[in-house]
Design an enzyme around this catalytic site. Structure first.
Site, mmCIF file in Angstrom:
data_model
loop_
_atom_site.group_PDB
_atom_site.id
_atom_site.type_symbol
_atom_site.label_atom_id
_atom_site.label_comp_id
_atom_site.label_asym_id
_atom_site.label_seq_id
_atom_site.Cartn_x
_atom_site.Cartn_y
_atom_site.Cartn_z
ATOM 1 N N HIS A 137 0.862 -1.181 0.000
ATOM 2 C CA HIS A 137 0.000 0.000 0.000
ATOM 3 C C HIS A 137 0.900 1.233 0.000
ATOM 4 C CE1 HIS A 137 -3.833 -2.040 1.811
ATOM 5 N NE2 HIS A 137 -3.201 -2.832 0.946
ATOM 6 N N GLU B 283 0.967 3.905 1.842
ATOM 7 C CA GLU B 283 1.458 4.344 3.145
ATOM 8 C C GLU B 283 2.585 3.447 3.649
ATOM 9 O OE1 GLU B 283 -3.058 5.206 3.082
ATOM 10 O OE2 GLU B 283 -1.697 3.670 2.319
ATOM 11 N N CYS C 62 -6.079 2.272 5.597
ATOM 12 C CA CYS C 62 -6.737 1.023 5.974
ATOM 13 C C CYS C 62 -6.192 0.576 7.333
ATOM 14 C CB CYS C 62 -6.500 -0.038 4.908
ATOM 15 S SG CYS C 62 -4.823 -0.721 4.930
ATOM 16 N N CYS D 264 -2.364 -0.091 7.256
ATOM 17 C CA CYS D 264 -1.575 1.131 7.126
ATOM 18 C C CYS D 264 -1.656 1.978 8.390
ATOM 19 C CB CYS D 264 -2.032 1.926 5.908
ATOM 20 S SG CYS D 264 -1.681 1.079 4.350
#
Length: 155
Positions: free
Chosen positions: A52, A54, A82, A85
């Site tokens: 992801h 992040e 999410c 993250c």
């Protein structure tokens, strides 16, 4: 750079990601208004479910700064992080989170994390993914070694 410029960079990264075959997410980590690291979502590109924006930005920032503690940094992300993250942001000790889209916006385009939030509220034995404690006595040895170590680095 100011906050608006940093957020616009995260948003541009999310748009570039879509054009390059990735997910619509971008993140920028900054310290004192200077970009330390940035990344976009590379889950499908790298065949890595943890890639992801992040998490990738945190990894790059930690490597660049030579530390796992990103205190003093802020993260600008195109979407509300999410659960994975968000956990990584907390573990990295990032001071503040700025995000553009929220998790409901993400759900509307097929990125719905609500099931994970719901699972986290359940006892492990009631979750959809089966889990059980297995060989705890053997596993405890590493914890004892850690507890007794004089050379450990707390984080």
């Amino acid at each position: 750079m100011n906050k608006k410029e940093l957020m616009m960079r995260a948003i541009r990264l999310s748009e570039e990601s879509v054009r390059n075959g990735g997910g619509p997410f971008g993140a920028v980590i900054a310290k004192n208004g200077e970009i330390v690291a940035e990344a976009s979502n590379c889950v499908t590109i790298n065949c890595d479910p943890t890639a992801h924006a992040e998490v990738s930005a945190i990894r790059a920032a930690a490597k660049k700064m030579g530390t796992f503690n990103l205190s003093g940094c802020e993260i600008f992300t195109s979407c509300e992080p999410c659960p994975m993250c968000l956990g990584a942001i907390y573990w990295a000790h990032i001071d503040k989170i700025y995000y553009g889209n929220n998790r409901k916006d993400a759900a509307e385009i097929g990125f719905d994390d609500e099931f994970i939030y719901q699972e986290l509220e359940l006892k492990p034995e009631n979750r959809k993914k089966p889990s059980e404690i297995f060989m705890p006595e053997e596993a405890r040895k590493a914890f004892e070694l850690w507890k007794d170590s004089d050379s450990k680095t707390l984080y």
